[in-house]
Design an enzyme around this catalytic site. Structure first.
Site, mmCIF file in Angstrom:
data_model
loop_
_atom_site.group_PDB
_atom_site.id
_atom_site.type_symbol
_atom_site.label_atom_id
_atom_site.label_comp_id
_atom_site.label_asym_id
_atom_site.label_seq_id
_atom_site.Cartn_x
_atom_site.Cartn_y
_atom_site.Cartn_z
ATOM 1 C CG ASP A 22 -26.143 24.208 12.646
ATOM 2 O OD1 ASP A 22 -26.691 23.618 13.596
ATOM 3 O OD2 ASP A 22 -24.853 24.266 12.377
ATOM 4 C CE LYS A 131 -24.128 22.315 15.204
ATOM 5 N NZ LYS A 131 -23.380 23.518 14.750
ATOM 6 C CB CYS A 164 -22.270 22.981 11.287
ATOM 7 S SG CYS A 164 -21.766 24.519 11.745
#
EC number: 3.5.1.110
Length: 227
Positions: A22, A131, A164
């Site tokens: 991310d 995702k 995450c």
């Protein structure tokens, strides 16, 4: 052999992937979602530099590089409605409900917030995996991508360590993957103690902890795999 805590780990090039979690404007840039939501992103700049070093070393050694991009369609159907815990807990969604003028801007596919930071643009041969939730294993092709390539070792870097990154590493543990966290190539969402807690959890329960320098040294000593 990769130096790590609590013990060194044997990692073969062809069985290893660097997983960049991310590294989007949402999490690493001023004016992105985390910044707007009130989280301290001052550590993101150092994380970007450390990750750039990591992926450079990985590519030179022939290690697979995989990028995650977290987010949803522009109408947020993929984010879930009030019947989803994600609707209640996602700080991006909550921020947009508090500030309706931001609707459609945070973590929406195709937008600036969703885009990977310029400094970490994927290169030919890298893999990008969208995702919709914290864990990269949920509702994605990640597991299939790894198994098709015989990858067993996942070297994690990115933001946020305690959300995450840790979520994906934990899920990988339960799926029999060896997870290694590069502690100096990550940044947390929240106070410094949550970074320390995430590192403790990984080292003690779910995987191994290493550094960018140790990763670079270890893989510089391994000949690149042949095409």
């Amino acid at each position: 052999m990769l130096p790590a805590r609590p013990e060194p780990l044997s990692v073969a090039v062809e069985e290893t992937a660097v997983v960049v979690v991310d590294m989007q404007n949402a999490y690493a840039s001023p004016g992105g979602y985390l910044d707007i939501a009130g989280f301290d992103i001052s550590g993101a700049k150092a994380a970007i530099s450390a990750i750039a070093e990591t992926v450079e070393a990985a590519r030179a050694a022939g290690v697979t590089v995989i990028y995650f991009q977290n987010g949803w369609d522009k109408d947020y159907v993929e984010a879930g409605g009030p019947g989803s815990p994600n609707w209640h807990k996602s700080n991006a969604l909550k921020t947009m409900r508090k500030k309706p003028e931001l609707q459609g801007q945070l973590l929406a596919k195709g937008g600036w917030d969703y885009a990977l930071v310029d400094q970490l643009a994927p290169q030919p041969g890298d893999i990008v995996v969208p995702k919709p939730r914290y864990s990269g294993f949920f509702n994605s092709q990640f597991d299939s991508i790894l198994r098709a390539r015989g990858i067993r070792n996942l070297v994690f870097c990115g933001i946020a360590t305690n959300v995450c990154v840790e979520s994906t590493l934990r899920d990988g543990f339960h799926l029999e993957y060896f997870g290694i966290l590069l502690e100096d190539a990550t940044h947390q969402a929240g106070p410094e103690y949550v970074q320390k807690a995430a590192i403790y959890n990984v080292e003690t329960f779910f995987g191994w902890v290493s550094t960018v320098a140790d990763f670079r040294r270890a893989f510089a000593q391994i000949p690149p795999k042949e095409d």
